[in-house]
Design an enzyme around this catalytic site. Sequence first.
Site, PDB file in Angstrom:
ATOM      1  N   ASP A   1       0.817  -1.224   0.000  1.00 28.93           N
ATOM      2  CA  ASP A   1       0.000   0.000   0.000  1.00 28.93           C
ATOM      3  C   ASP A   1       0.846   1.268   0.000  1.00 28.93           C
ATOM      4  O   ASP A   1       0.322   2.364  -0.198  1.00 28.93           O
ATOM      5  CB  ASP A   1      -0.938   0.003   1.218  1.00 28.93           C
ATOM      6  CG  ASP A   1      -0.171  -0.008   2.531  1.00 28.93           C
ATOM      7  OD1 ASP A   1      -0.409   0.870   3.368  1.00 28.93           O
ATOM      8  OD2 ASP A   1       0.671  -0.916   2.711  1.00 28.93           O
TER       9      ASP A   1
ATOM     10  N   ASP B   1       2.603  -7.782   0.687  1.00 29.16           N
ATOM     11  CA  ASP B   1       2.756  -7.117   1.983  1.00 29.16           C
ATOM     12  C   ASP B   1       1.636  -7.579   2.919  1.00 29.16           C
ATOM     13  O   ASP B   1       0.508  -7.830   2.487  1.00 29.16           O
ATOM     14  CB  ASP B   1       2.698  -5.600   1.798  1.00 29.16           C
ATOM     15  CG  ASP B   1       2.957  -4.850   3.093  1.00 29.16           C
ATOM     16  OD1 ASP B   1       3.762  -5.348   3.911  1.00 29.16           O
ATOM     17  OD2 ASP B   1       2.361  -3.783   3.287  1.00 29.16           O
TER      18      ASP B   1
ATOM     19  N   ASP C   1     -12.865 -60.217 -36.418  1.00 31.89           N
ATOM     20  CA  ASP C   1     -14.191 -59.606 -36.333  1.00 31.89           C
ATOM     21  C   ASP C   1     -15.132 -60.593 -35.635  1.00 31.89           C
ATOM     22  O   ASP C   1     -15.211 -61.762 -36.025  1.00 31.89           O
ATOM     23  CB  ASP C   1     -14.706 -59.282 -37.731  1.00 31.89           C
ATOM     24  CG  ASP C   1     -15.892 -58.337 -37.710  1.00 31.89           C
ATOM     25  OD1 ASP C   1     -15.694 -57.143 -37.964  1.00 31.89           O
ATOM     26  OD2 ASP C   1     -17.010 -58.812 -37.428  1.00 31.89           O
ATOM     27  N   ILE C   2     -15.833 -60.112 -34.599  1.00 30.59           N
ATOM     28  CA  ILE C   2     -16.764 -60.983 -33.870  1.00 30.59           C
ATOM     29  C   ILE C   2     -17.942 -61.335 -34.783  1.00 30.59           C
ATOM     30  O   ILE C   2     -18.581 -60.451 -35.357  1.00 30.59           O
ATOM     31  CB  ILE C   2     -17.272 -60.291 -32.592  1.00 30.59           C
ATOM     32  CG1 ILE C   2     -16.095 -59.954 -31.674  1.00 30.59           C
ATOM     33  CG2 ILE C   2     -18.278 -61.169 -31.859  1.00 30.59           C
ATOM     34  CD1 ILE C   2     -16.491 -59.176 -30.436  1.00 30.59           C
TER      35      ILE C   2
ATOM     36  N   ASN D   1     -26.147 -57.262 -29.667  1.00 25.24           N
ATOM     37  CA  ASN D   1     -26.685 -55.980 -29.208  1.00 25.24           C
ATOM     38  C   ASN D   1     -28.194 -55.913 -29.360  1.00 25.24           C
ATOM     39  O   ASN D   1     -28.904 -55.418 -28.482  1.00 25.24           O
ATOM     40  CB  ASN D   1     -26.030 -54.834 -29.989  1.00 25.24           C
ATOM     41  CG  ASN D   1     -24.633 -54.501 -29.485  1.00 25.24           C
ATOM     42  OD1 ASN D   1     -24.331 -54.682 -28.323  1.00 25.24           O
ATOM     43  ND2 ASN D   1     -23.784 -54.014 -30.383  1.00 25.24           N
TER      44      ASN D   1
ATOM     45  N   GLU E   1     -16.779 -53.966 -33.384  1.00 26.34           N
ATOM     46  CA  GLU E   1     -16.394 -55.350 -33.079  1.00 26.34           C
ATOM     47  C   GLU E   1     -15.148 -55.761 -33.846  1.00 26.34           C
ATOM     48  O   GLU E   1     -14.831 -56.948 -33.943  1.00 26.34           O
ATOM     49  CB  GLU E   1     -17.549 -56.306 -33.409  1.00 26.34           C
ATOM     50  CG  GLU E   1     -17.891 -56.452 -34.879  1.00 26.34           C
ATOM     51  CD  GLU E   1     -18.913 -55.425 -35.371  1.00 26.34           C
ATOM     52  OE1 GLU E   1     -19.621 -55.728 -36.332  1.00 26.34           O
ATOM     53  OE2 GLU E   1     -18.994 -54.328 -34.781  1.00 26.34           O
TER      54      GLU E   1
END
Length: 456
Positions: free
Chosen positions: A10, A53, A328-329, A336, A371
């Site tokens: 200040d 300060d 590949d599945i 799904n 997949e």
Amino acid sequence: MSARILVVDDILANRRLMQAKLEAKYYTVLLAENGVQALQVAETEQPEIILLDVMMPGMDGYEVCRRLKGNPATSHIPIVMLTALSEASDRIRGLEAGADDFLTKPVDDFALMARIGALNRYNAVALELRKREASGVKSGALSEDENEALERGANILVVDTNPRTIREIRYPLEAAGHSVLTLEEAEGRSALMTDPLDIVLLALSDQAYDPLRLCAHFRTTGSTRSVSIIVMAHDRDREIVAKALDLGATDVISTPVIPEELIARVATQTRRARYVEILRQRVDKGLELSVVDQLTGLYNRRYMNNQMALWLRRSAQGGSPMSVVSADIDHFKAVNDMYGHEAGDRVLQEFANRIMVNVRPKDIVCRPGGEEFLVIMPETSGDLACTAAERIRRAIAAEPFEIDSASGKEIDITVSAGVATYTGDDDTAADMLKRADKALYVAKSAGRNQVKSVAA
């Protein structure tokens, strides 16, 4: 190393004097004449260090410090509090408010520059980590678990040849929840190698050993390089203190040590070190997220493409074979549609687990999407790749997949696979993937649940 430093005072003459000192050392100086202005400048300008300060009208330095540390936008900025008050209770109050250091007016230039240098080194690490993790969690916005980690007790190594001093240090630290070891205890238990060490308390004054050499040793040893080092020294030993700070010490406490100040400084250094460690973990996690599929834990398409290019170059340079298996599945959409996406996710996760169990450590298993799976097999001929693909196929078909843990419901899953092998200098990653997909299509057209290879 330069930095932008915010000076808060200040009294105009004090601000100008500090500005002149800092600019003479090539620092960029920002100024604020009261607490409110300091909060605004700190948030908008983001200085690297704040010199604050304590005795100011309206809002004193302690309150300014608390507000700065409570704001996620400014909580990471180191604060050095400056005051004419010299009582230990005043230093402790400042440290408990969140200050990183505390200097008494009139400020010793030697001590000030040493502190700024130490904080600059910390900032260099923390700033780089914050930039890297900027796309993730915002700096300062710590989760509940991370805040708990910041407050957890520290593992502290005390290096001092005076047994009485060690006892005076040990009792208050252990009472505060910290774990304390002497150098002899650590060597006997090999603690430096097995336990995570947070802080070294290193005595500088009146020691039989060379403390500066030991400080340098801690900074150049892998297991202690990131440890916070608090040096303890008489006020008369300011030159050795400055040298210790140059060598990598992170804080200084005057001897004889005041327990309350010691506990406050240990807490500050622990929080700072663990904050950097949390940032490192976030960066590592971000890097992992960029290359890993979160559902299965396998590598994603980005990583797959990079590894394909890398191993193709190695094959071209060294003449070693390389193969890929595209898998590949079979009929995954039906899973799904009939049982829901949650069941589909369980199938994908178990599918990934079975592949990982049936490949070599050097094989790279990826999930490009859906997949579809791809296994990169370095240094592998086409015949060996077909054998490996057949092993994977049998492992998938061997046992049903559980899709509901509550009911124990299971379904049979099979996989079709296509194999492609590197053919020479003109072969590219796109060519290999195209041949693997073509072989996979042949396997599916022939009735699924089988492995096929298509010649170039």
